[in-house]
Write an enzyme that holds these catalytic residues in place. Structure first.
Site, PDB file in Angstrom:
ATOM      1  N   SER A   1     -11.541  -8.083   0.849  1.00 50.12           N
ATOM      2  CA  SER A   1     -12.122  -7.145  -0.080  1.00 50.12           C
ATOM      3  C   SER A   1     -11.177  -6.755  -1.222  1.00 50.12           C
ATOM      4  O   SER A   1     -11.631  -6.254  -2.244  1.00 50.12           O
ATOM      5  CB  SER A   1     -12.556  -5.883   0.664  1.00 50.12           C
ATOM      6  OG  SER A   1     -11.427  -5.208   1.210  1.00 50.12           O
TER       7      SER A   1
ATOM      8  N   SER B   1      -8.397  -8.418   4.515  1.00 49.24           N
ATOM      9  CA  SER B   1      -8.630  -8.150   3.092  1.00 49.24           C
ATOM     10  C   SER B   1      -7.412  -8.206   2.185  1.00 49.24           C
ATOM     11  O   SER B   1      -7.559  -8.118   0.969  1.00 49.24           O
ATOM     12  CB  SER B   1      -9.299  -6.793   2.915  1.00 49.24           C
ATOM     13  OG  SER B   1     -10.655  -6.920   3.227  1.00 49.24           O
TER      14      SER B   1
ATOM     15  N   LYS C   1      -5.327  -0.851  -5.222  1.00 46.55           N
ATOM     16  CA  LYS C   1      -6.726  -1.025  -4.822  1.00 46.55           C
ATOM     17  C   LYS C   1      -7.430   0.314  -4.961  1.00 46.55           C
ATOM     18  O   LYS C   1      -6.857   1.361  -4.632  1.00 46.55           O
ATOM     19  CB  LYS C   1      -6.772  -1.525  -3.371  1.00 46.55           C
ATOM     20  CG  LYS C   1      -8.149  -1.925  -2.859  1.00 46.55           C
ATOM     21  CD  LYS C   1      -8.044  -2.508  -1.442  1.00 46.55           C
ATOM     22  CE  LYS C   1      -9.381  -2.995  -0.909  1.00 46.55           C
ATOM     23  NZ  LYS C   1      -9.239  -3.611   0.440  1.00 46.55           N
TER      24      LYS C   1
HETATM   25  N1  GLN Z   1     -14.058  -9.126   5.469  1.00 46.73           N
HETATM   26  C1  GLN Z   1     -13.860  -8.146   6.481  1.00 46.73           C
HETATM   27  C2  GLN Z   1     -14.989  -7.144   6.467  1.00 46.73           C
HETATM   28  O1  GLN Z   1     -15.845  -7.299   5.685  1.00 46.73           O
HETATM   29  C3  GLN Z   1     -12.528  -7.482   6.326  1.00 46.73           C
HETATM   30  C4  GLN Z   1     -12.504  -6.438   5.287  1.00 46.73           C
HETATM   31  C5  GLN Z   1     -11.187  -5.752   5.171  1.00 46.73           C
HETATM   32  O2  GLN Z   1     -10.163  -6.236   5.671  1.00 46.73           O
HETATM   33  N2  GLN Z   1     -11.198  -4.620   4.531  1.00 46.73           N
HETATM   34  O3  GLN Z   1     -15.045  -6.234   7.221  1.00 46.73           O
END
Ligand code: GLN
Length: 519
Positions: A150, A174, A75
């Protein structure tokens, strides 16, 4: 076979060259990443050099390690020395970290070959990859749909056959949610199990790094490689790393599995959706009547059905399955969307044009800071910074941030109570299958994607997603398995059992044709 296990064993045995493996994967990326956009950067030259040195080691009689010659995608919020690390933000465009994240070092020390850096929602804020400054990633199962987020690029890369393994980060879901939407396995380890040194911080009390893989065995292998104490991360736990792969064959006889009522609908919901499902028999009517607590709405019936079927399969395999109420999970979303932005507002203060990436010159330093932040951050990141700053400001601190922290405490307590009776808990990973681009444009609708994943981030406990059949439009569904802190072994035992019982999932069509595989 293109699993990490198969590749590493062939490369170690000298029956397959790491360079050939790499060219095979680079060829698929070349052919299809124009459509998928899983990668921000493909590090082909560096990968070719790394693969050649793996082959040289094998030729010289040296063992390159358990991931010998396995291509891996990182990532793009994991620091890679001399390779752009953008967080999919204009703010970091062009920045090259001077060091590797600990997990990057661990993977390469085990013989893995970095193949590229994957797309994400800007600074990991989002659930669809639509918030990337470089354009969205598409779901390999349907290019009109999101891969989740994400870590959508990492999930899509593995699902599309661009890499057998990828790493992502999970702050509120994410890793697990995109794994679910892309039909693969994703693990969020216990907070502290894996070093975050070199992970660009979003919300430090939640952030964890974990693996994506096509099956549970590969995910367990990668988890073993990246786990362990690291003095460079003060939150890293000085605990021994168990043999995660040994947990896979253990069987679930006598294991206690609790289906979380609040996240998994009721008999009433399922009746409305066409009557009893396979899981009913195994769960037993008495257990169904025990379904106490408020059932959160917005969790689709097709997803819930698959979770109950998976629970039924575990019961058939000898597990003791019941329903359990974890009341505080109903407040998880609200608490997370105060605490995470609060931490983000502090963590992202460092991007002011002075040290990293973008700088827009101004008349004085303050104007330079302002112009840089205005130009460098996207709308969602700006919204989170403002929300977090507001939640932390004098006069609102107790009402918002303080209250959210109390919910976090309650969540911990409710999970402790549930884990007194159950070894692992089950729920959907995502409330829905992969959705279409633009379908969840309203932030509140987007945030609801994280309903089932956030509770384990609040508690710091491990959780993972395993594919189990399909829902609407034949799209993959993921079952979430949660476990108490450092309970990865029981979690993996159950994951392996669910995987054995799962209906075969067709590969994305183009991945099939390009590999010649027939699913
Ligand atoms: N969807 C969640 C957010 O927008 C989690 C994101 C993540 O785990 N990095 O904060």
């Amino acid at each position: 076979m293109n699993t990490a296990h198969a590749i590493a064993s062939d490369v170690r045995a000298g029956t397959r060259r790491a360079t050939d493996v790499l060219e095979d994967f680079l060829g698929r990326i070349e052919a299809h990443d124009g459509d998928v956009h899983a990668f921000n950067t493909v590090t082909a030259d560096q990968a070719r050099a790394a693969a050649a040195s793996i082959d040289a080691a094998v030729d010289g009689g040296r063992d390159p390690g358990p991931l010998a010659g396995v291509p891996v995608a990182f990532k793009d919020n994991l620091c890679t020395r001399g390779v752009a690390t953008t967080c999919s933000s204009r703010m970091l465009e062009g920045w090259q970290p001077p060091y590797d994240a600990t997990v990057v070092q661990a993977m390469t020390a085990a013989g893995a070959v970095m193949i590229g850096k994957t797309n994400l929602d800007e600074f990991a804020m989002g659930s669809s990859t639509e918030h990337s400054a470089f354009g969205p990633t598409r779901n390999p199962y349907d290019f009109a749909r999101v891969p989740g987020g994400s870590s959508g690029g990492s999930a899509a890369a593995v699902a599309a056959g661009f890499a057998p393994l990828a790493l992502g980060s999970d702050t509120g879901g994410s890793i697990r949610q995109p794994a679910s939407l892309c039909g693969i396995v994703g693990i969020k380890p216990t907070y502290g199990r894996v070093s975050r040194y070199g992970l660009v911080a979003f919300a430090s009390s939640f952030d964890q790094i974990g693996p994506f893989a096509t099956d549970v065995a590969d995910a367990a292998l990668a988890l073993g490689v990246i786990s362990g104490h690291d003095p460079a991360d003060s939150t890293s736990i000085p605990a021994a790393v168990p043999d995660f792969e040994a947990a896979l064959g253990r069987g679930v006889e006598g294991l206690r599995v609790g289906v979380v009522s609040e996240l998994t609908g009721s008999g009433r919901n399922r009746a409305a959706n066409g009557g009893p499902v396979q899981g009913d028999t195994a769960l037993g009517n008495a257990a169904l009547e025990d379904a106490a607590g408020e059932v959160l709405d917005g969790i689709d019936a097709d997803v819930t059905e698959r979770v109950l079927e998976a629970a039924g399969a575990l019961a058939d395999a000898g597990a003791i399955v019941g329903r359990v109420s974890v009341p505080a999970v109903t407040y998880g979303l609200t608490a997370y969307y105060l605490i995470a932005p609060a931490e983000a507002s502090s963590n992202l203060a460092r991007y002011d044009g002075t040290r990293y990436g973008l700088r827009i010159e101004g008349a004085d330093v303050e104007e330079m800071n302002r112009l840089t932040r205005r130009a460098g951050f996207g709308d969602e990141v700006k919204a989170r910074i403002m929300l977090g700053t507001f939640a932390l400001s004098a006069g609102y601190y107790d009402a918002y941030y303080g209250k959210a922290q109390r919910v976090r405490m309650l969540t911990r307590r409710d999970f402790d109570a549930a884990y007194a009776d159950y070894d692992v808990l089950l729920s959907p990973t995502s409330p829905c299958v992969a959705f279409r681009f633009g379908e969840r444009a309203d932030p509140m609708t987007m945030y609801r994607c994280d309903t089932c994943t956030i509770p384990s981030n609040l508690s710091g406990d491990p959780a993972m997603s395993v594919p189990f059949g399909t829902g609407a439009e034949g799209l993959p569904v993921g079952v979430q398995i949660m476990a108490p802190a450092l309970g990865e072994e029981a979690m993996l035992t159950v994951a392996a059992a669910i995987e054995r019982a799962a209906p075969e999932l067709a590969a994305p069509r183009f991945a099939e044709s390009s590999t010649g595989g027939a699913a």
